[in-house]
Motif scaffolding. Structure first.
Motif, short mmCIF file in Angstrom:
data_model
loop_
_atom_site.label_atom_id
_atom_site.label_comp_id
_atom_site.label_asym_id
_atom_site.label_seq_id
_atom_site.Cartn_x
_atom_site.Cartn_y
_atom_site.Cartn_z
N PRO A 29 -9.70 -12.72 8.05
CA PRO A 29 -9.07 -14.06 8.15
C PRO A 29 -8.33 -14.47 6.89
CG PRO A 29 -11.47 -14.23 7.95
CD PRO A 29 -11.16 -12.78 8.14
N ALA A 30 -8.64 -13.84 5.75
CA ALA A 30 -7.95 -14.15 4.49
C ALA A 30 -6.88 -13.11 4.17
CB ALA A 30 -8.95 -14.24 3.35
N ARG A 31 -6.42 -12.40 5.19
CA ARG A 31 -5.46 -11.32 4.97
C ARG A 31 -4.16 -11.86 4.36
NH1 ARG A 31 -5.82 -12.13 10.49
NH2 ARG A 31 -4.00 -13.11 11.45
N PRO A 32 -3.42 -10.99 3.66
CA PRO A 32 -2.11 -11.41 3.15
C PRO A 32 -1.15 -11.68 4.31
CG PRO A 32 -2.43 -9.06 2.84
CD PRO A 32 -3.75 -9.61 3.28
N LYS A 33 -0.20 -12.56 4.07
CA LYS A 33 0.73 -12.92 5.13
C LYS A 33 1.55 -11.74 5.59
CE LYS A 33 1.15 -17.75 3.67
NZ LYS A 33 2.07 -18.81 3.17
N ARG A 34 1.89 -10.86 4.66
CA ARG A 34 2.69 -9.69 5.00
C ARG A 34 2.08 -8.46 4.35
NH1 ARG A 34 7.65 -10.98 7.06
NH2 ARG A 34 8.49 -8.95 6.52
N LEU A 35 2.09 -7.35 5.09
CA LEU A 35 1.56 -6.08 4.60
C LEU A 35 2.67 -5.05 4.64
CD1 LEU A 35 -0.80 -4.30 3.66
CD2 LEU A 35 -1.36 -3.91 6.07
N PHE A 36 2.97 -4.47 3.48
CA PHE A 36 3.98 -3.43 3.37
C PHE A 36 3.26 -2.11 3.08
CE2 PHE A 36 5.99 -7.40 2.12
CZ PHE A 36 7.15 -7.39 2.88
N TYR A 37 3.38 -1.17 4.00
CA TYR A 37 2.69 0.12 3.88
C TYR A 37 3.76 1.20 3.79
CZ TYR A 37 -1.14 3.47 4.82
OH TYR A 37 -2.09 4.47 4.73
N SER A 38 3.77 1.93 2.67
CA SER A 38 4.73 3.02 2.49
C SER A 38 3.98 4.33 2.40
CB SER A 38 5.55 2.80 1.21
OG SER A 38 6.31 1.61 1.28
N ALA A 39 4.52 5.36 3.02
CA ALA A 39 3.84 6.65 3.05
C ALA A 39 4.86 7.78 3.05
CB ALA A 39 2.93 6.76 4.28
N VAL A 40 4.44 8.92 2.52
CA VAL A 40 5.27 10.12 2.49
C VAL A 40 4.65 11.13 3.46
CG1 VAL A 40 6.11 12.02 1.06
CG2 VAL A 40 5.98 9.71 0.11
N VAL A 88 0.85 -1.18 0.00
CA VAL A 88 0.00 0.00 0.00
C VAL A 88 0.89 1.24 0.00
CG1 VAL A 88 -1.78 1.30 1.23
CG2 VAL A 88 -1.81 -1.22 1.26
N LEU A 89 0.55 2.22 -0.83
CA LEU A 89 1.26 3.49 -0.88
C LEU A 89 0.31 4.61 -0.53
CD1 LEU A 89 3.72 5.30 -1.71
CD2 LEU A 89 2.79 5.26 -4.04
N GLU A 90 0.73 5.51 0.36
CA GLU A 90 -0.05 6.69 0.71
C GLU A 90 0.80 7.93 0.49
OE1 GLU A 90 -2.95 8.42 4.25
OE2 GLU A 90 -1.35 7.02 4.79
N THR A 91 0.25 8.92 -0.20
CA THR A 91 1.04 10.09 -0.55
C THR A 91 1.13 11.09 0.60
OG1 THR A 91 -0.92 11.13 -1.55
CG2 THR A 91 0.55 9.90 -3.00
#
Length: 477
Positions: A74-85, A52-55
């Motif tokens: 319960p069906a979430r992805p194993k890893r969540l990468f969240y990038s933001a500025v 996920v990218l947030e500006t």
């Protein structure tokens, strides 16, 4: 009502206070990117990872809402990468005050606030949920910071203060930078439906629609990245080529010290099968076998790259050791006193504020300085009127060998001692072979990480046995 006096604008309008602010975040951004499981699977269902990218990070409401939705699915992805500025990070207390109306978010906000420190300009990595959730926060103006980020993002939150008050956030150059980071088919969402913003998104390869909003917003924007041309991957423009492996496979790590074990552990956490080779019979046989080491950031008046790198490294090391090691036995967050030479330049106030550190003279009497002087006296370190010292609250000591052994014992990692790698050889189908001095194959894998200390140069750059393609070191990169 949270507001930013720098831009003369509010983070949430008057009609979005209380629970309404969270409802808006979910409607505009999460639902706009199909990340809420409402009678059907969310877009990220059963994915190995999601980006996920947030500006504009702001007060972190969208991040906390996404974290909460990921936890609840319960069906979430194993890893969540969240990038933001974020050009102007708020204080930790402001994040807590902003999240206070939302009971379900408050525990997450407290975890975020506990790591909210040292946010000078640059890129910072915060980890949550045992490393399964990573927040990459790029502190600085939006366009240069987007250029610092890498990845192919699946969901994009286009957020920021209004175009009239913060035009750079919505400019064509900014949206082009966003498009360069989007994978084909990525969904984007925003509360802003201004005509010029929609036109710029279309120019950048997005299909755009205006959908009903929630009061006080009449509309919201949803978009999908589906350009009619083939986008040039960001890696193609870099001087250093990046790996193009699409899914976790096999990796060989040469070197069983702190660097090699850290790489092996991080890759194993992402699903790789890792084999670690070392010429010694036991891990941490080199410099990583010292009895204990101090973990504290390097500091400088201009916050040079070494300082930024060591600050990120100290944060990551202490976070990992807290997860894996025994406090008081293998590590302790005691704080660290750093003495300065007489007459050495005082560190700038922004550094001190960002890192919760204190500069002290023996003759000062501020509360933080008395703590520093007390610590100095406990350590029998004499201070005088010309001798400065810096106290690092978020620092301490570790036993690196214990951490190395714990990481190498993790699932997905195979340790093989007394295995001296002599050279690398390229095989078919993108596979590398690691051979010993007799020419016997030690491992075959799609990726090789060399963390062999002083042996690295000889392994990579021996002119008698060069790599099939020029390595970065030999090419002078």
């Amino acid at each position: 009502m949270p507001a930013n006096p720098r831009f003369g604008d509010v983070y949430r309008s008057k009609g979005e206070q209380g629970d309404a602010g969270l409802v808006q975040a979910r409607h505009v951004f999460l639902r706009g990117c199909s990340l809420l499981a409402e009678g059907k699977h969310a877009a990220w269902a059963d994915a190995p990872s999601w980006q996920v990218l947030e500006t504009g990070f702001g007060l972190g409401l969208n991040f906390l809402a996404t974290w909460h939705a990921w936890r609840a699915d319960p069906a979430r992805p194993k890893r969540l990468f969240y990038s933001a500025v974020e050009a102007w990070p708020p204080e930790a207390n402001d994040i807590l005050r902003s999240a206070a109306p939302f009971n379900e978010l408050m525990p997450l906000a407290q975890e975020l606030a506990s790591q909210w420190r040292g946010l000078l300009p640059g890129v910072h990595r915060l980890e949550f949920e045992g490393g399964r959730l990573q927040l990459t926060l790029a502190v600085g103006e939006v366009q240069p910071m987007l250029a610092e980020l890498t990845g192919q993002f699946d969901s994009i939150y286009i957020d920021g203060f209004s175009p009239a008050l913060n035009p750079d956030m919505w400019s064509l150059h900014t949206l082009k930078a966003v498009a360069r980071l989007a994978r084909r088919g990525a969904c984007a969402a925003s509360w802003c439906v201004a005509g010029e913003v929609r036109e710029r998104l279309i120019t950048c390869g997005f299909s755009v629609e205006r959908v009903p909003g929630l009061p006080p917003k009449r509309h919201a924007l949803r978009a999908k990245f589906e350009p009619r041309w083939q986008p040039r991957l960001r890696a193609q423009a870099l001087a250093i080529p990046l790996p193009t492996i699409d899914s976790p496979l096999r990796c060989t790590v040469i070197g069983g010290g702190l660097a090699g074990a850290s790489c092996a552990y991080s890759l194993a956490q992402r699903g790789w099968q890792v084999t670690v080779l070392d010429r010694a019979p036991e891990p941490a046989a080199g410099a990583s076998g010292l009895p204990a080491g101090v973990v504290a950031p390097h500091v400088s008046p201009d916050d040079r790259p070494l300082s930024r790198l060591s600050r990120a490294g100290a944060r990551a090391t202490l976070k990992r050791v807290q997860l894996l090691a025994r406090e008081g036995v293998d590590f302790a967050l005691t704080g660290v006193l750093e003495r300065h030479a007489p007459g050495e330049r005082r560190l700038p106030t922004p550094w001190l504020d960002a890192n919760n550190s204190k500069v002290s003279r023996a003759t000062t009497h501020a509360a933080g300085d008395r703590l520093t002087l007390e610590k100095a006296q406990q350590a029998s370190v004499p201070l005088n009127d010309t001798q400065l010292a810096l106290w690092h609250d978020h620092a301490g000591w570790i036993k690196p060998a214990a951490l190395v052994r714990t990481m190498l014992a993790s699932s997905g990692i195979t340790w093989r001692g007394s295995q001296a790698a002599d050279r690398l050889e390229s095989a078919n189908a993108g596979v590398w072979r690691v051979l010993d001095s007799a020419g016997a194959v030690l491992t075959e894998s799609e990726l090789v990480v060399i963390a062999a200390g002083f042996d690295t140069r000889a392994l990579l750059c021996d002119p008698g046995k060069p790599l099939p393609s020029p390595c970065m070191h030999c090419a002078g990169k």
